[in-house]
Design a protein around this motif. Structure first.
Motif, short mmCIF file in Angstrom:
data_model
loop_
_atom_site.label_atom_id
_atom_site.label_comp_id
_atom_site.label_asym_id
_atom_site.label_seq_id
_atom_site.Cartn_x
_atom_site.Cartn_y
_atom_site.Cartn_z
N UNK A 219 0.85 -1.19 0.00
CA UNK A 219 0.00 0.00 0.00
C UNK A 219 0.88 1.23 0.00
N UNK A 220 0.25 2.38 -0.19
CA UNK A 220 0.99 3.64 -0.14
C UNK A 220 0.11 4.72 0.47
N UNK A 221 0.73 5.56 1.26
CA UNK A 221 0.08 6.77 1.75
C UNK A 221 0.52 7.89 0.82
N UNK A 222 -0.44 8.58 0.24
CA UNK A 222 -0.13 9.65 -0.72
C UNK A 222 -0.85 10.92 -0.31
N UNK A 223 -0.36 12.07 -0.77
CA UNK A 223 -1.06 13.32 -0.47
C UNK A 223 -2.48 13.30 -1.04
N UNK A 224 -3.37 14.01 -0.39
CA UNK A 224 -4.76 14.05 -0.80
C UNK A 224 -4.92 14.54 -2.23
N UNK A 225 -4.14 15.56 -2.65
CA UNK A 225 -4.30 16.07 -4.01
C UNK A 225 -3.98 15.00 -5.05
N UNK A 226 -3.02 14.14 -4.75
CA UNK A 226 -2.69 13.06 -5.69
C UNK A 226 -3.82 12.04 -5.76
N UNK A 227 -4.40 11.68 -4.63
CA UNK A 227 -5.52 10.72 -4.61
C UNK A 227 -6.73 11.31 -5.33
N UNK A 228 -7.01 12.59 -5.10
CA UNK A 228 -8.14 13.23 -5.78
C UNK A 228 -7.92 13.31 -7.28
N UNK A 229 -6.68 13.56 -7.68
CA UNK A 229 -6.34 13.59 -9.10
C UNK A 229 -6.61 12.22 -9.74
#
Length: 117
Positions: free
Chosen positions: A68-78
């Protein structure tokens, strides 16, 4: 099956998806990209989230393999927008093609049969 579908999706998106310039998903400095075990993540979640908030990516591993990966919210929303754009485009193409539709149950059965080969 999900992994194969994801690879097809990513490949298709890279070919012809309009870009969203207002979102910065550029590569960050390597010190922000870290890999930690699940047990380490449990013990240090607040610090890891600080890293992600600052634009980093934290890859979580189990038995030495990334799971798994934790990513910034803007990347997930993109990525969510890319997925929505992709499926909207596919639905529009299907409607405009005037080809006969296939029941969803048949599609799932065909995909599962392909995965079992």
């Amino acid at each position: 099956m999900a992994y194969k579908m994801y690879n097809l999706y990513v490949r298709h998106m890279a070919e012809d998806t309009p870009k969203h310039p207002q979102v910065d998903i550029s590569f960050r400095a390597m010190e922000f990209h870290i890999e930690v075990s699940m047990s380490h993540a449990r013990a240090h979640l607040p610090e890891l989230l600080d890293n992600v908030r600052d634009g980093g990516v934290v890859h979580l591993t189990r038995y030495g393999k990334r799971v798994a990966a934790l990513v910034p919210t803007d990347a997930a929303e993109y990525l969510d927008r890319l997925e929505d754009d992709y499926w909207s485009k596919r639905a529009k193409e299907a409607i405009e093609s005037n080809e006969p539709s296939v029941p969803w149950e048949e599609v799932v059965a065909e995909l599962e049969a392909a995965d079992n080969r």
